[in-house]
Enzyme design. Structure first.
Site, PDB file in Angstrom:
ATOM      1  N   HIS A  99       0.717  -1.218   0.109  1.00 20.51           N
ATOM      2  CA  HIS A  99       0.214   0.020   0.156  1.00 20.51           C
ATOM      3  C   HIS A  99       1.016   1.317  -0.021  1.00 20.51           C
ATOM      4  O   HIS A  99       0.236   2.423  -0.197  1.00 20.51           O
ATOM      5  CB  HIS A  99      -0.918   0.104   1.301  1.00 20.51           C
ATOM      6  N   ASP A 147      -0.227  -7.576   2.038  1.00 16.30           N
ATOM      7  CA  ASP A 147       0.367  -6.234   1.753  1.00 16.30           C
ATOM      8  C   ASP A 147       1.745  -6.172   1.943  1.00 16.30           C
ATOM      9  O   ASP A 147       2.430  -5.777   3.019  1.00 16.30           O
ATOM     10  CB  ASP A 147      -0.146  -5.528   2.934  1.00 16.30           C
ATOM     11  N   SER A 240       4.487   2.650   8.053  1.00 22.26           N
ATOM     12  CA  SER A 240       3.953   1.507   6.995  1.00 22.26           C
ATOM     13  C   SER A 240       5.376   1.058   6.259  1.00 22.26           C
ATOM     14  O   SER A 240       6.024   1.708   6.021  1.00 22.26           O
ATOM     15  CB  SER A 240       2.869   2.177   6.044  1.00 22.26           C
TER      16      SER A 240
END
Length: 288
Positions: A99, A147, A240
């Site tokens: 992402h 992910d 992230s």
């Protein structure tokens, strides 16, 4: 609460082939991984010490996480964290979250490794450029399953005290296993980005607990979660794609990739990570 990706911006300045599943305990990366040479005990004591920003954490000892890198746009904006790994032939690759990747050209991204401060000199850091990238073919930007993304480097950096690969998880995690998450993300939800690398100790939760906390959203086939019931420790925006490390048999393993959560460090909302062990078959097809 709002489901969040922990991406962020800070200025400082697909195809995949399928293959038969290997033995999950087989080595898929190079020997000598998972070291922190600037620490006399390789960081073992950090797995027993009580750590009181990442949220609720402490500043990392400078330059002692040689596998973590800032993942950036080609103009030098920090987007996410990322982690260096090596394949069996000793070639570096960079792992981050799928992402984090909005552009579909590898040349639109950079990574800086061997760094500590975002706005200070890092004399032993290296800037990486990329020739290719692969997102997991079953990555979903709706559910955040699978992910993970892997980048191929244009040039290989020298391996030294400041630039080292993490090991790739070769066994599953267990509920209650300790882990450390590191990154330059915000110190609180919606807060300021960290100016130096932070780290936080978090216990990994059993899959059953993760499923209770995120009913209908947690997928144990490719996710894991970690945190304290009362909250207070977590990754946050800008973290992230960065590493969740576990310490096993004297080495640091990339066991999770920071993915998503509800807020940051909220009670009863552990952070969710891509499960590297359950994704290692796919990782092997890309790096080897």
């Amino acid at each position: 609460m709002i489901k969040m990706f922990w991406t962020g911006l800070l200025c400082f300045g697909f195809l995949a082939l399928c293959a038969a599943a290997p033995n999950k305990r087989a080595v898929i990366d190079a020997a000598g991984c998972g070291m922190r040479p600037l620490l006399s005990d390789n960081g073992a004591s950090e797995m027993t010490a009580t750590q009181a920003r990442i949220v609720g954490g402490i500043e990392a000892v400078p330059y002692t996480w040689p596998s973590i890198c800032s993942f950036m746009t080609d103009t030098g904006y920090h987007i996410c964290g990322s982690t260096l790994v090596k394949n069996k032939a000793g070639v570096f690759y960079l792992v981050t979250a799928a992402h984090c990747v909005s552009q579909r050209r590898a040349s639109r991204y950079l990574a800086r490794c061997g760094m500590h401060g975002m706005a200070t000199a890092n004399p032993d850091s290296v800037l990486l450029t990329f020739s290719d990238m692969v997102l997991h073919p079953q990555y979903s930007d709706m559910t955040f399953e699978n992910d993970i993304a892997i980048f191929t480097l244009v040039n290989q950096p020298n391996t030294n005290d400041f630039v080292q690969p993490a090991c790739i998880a070769d066994q599953p995690y267990y509920g209650g296993e300790g882990s450390i998450v590191a990154g330059w993300g915000t110190l609180s939800y919606g807060g300021e980005m960290a100016s130096t690398l932070k780290q936080v100790y978090k216990p990994i939760k059993p899959d059953a607990t993760c499923a209770i906390r995120y009913p209908g959203e947690f997928e144990p086939a490719n996710m894991m979660c970690a945190g304290e019931p009362e909250g207070g420790v977590d990754a946050c925006q800008g973290d992230s794609g960065g590493p969740l490390y576990t310490y096993r048999n004297g080495k640091w393993y990339l066991t999770g990739v920071v993915s998503w959560g509800y807020g940051c460090a909220a009670p009863r909302n552990p952070g969710v990570y891509a499960d590297v062990y359950n994704l290692r078959t796919w990782i092997d097809t890309i790096i080897n």
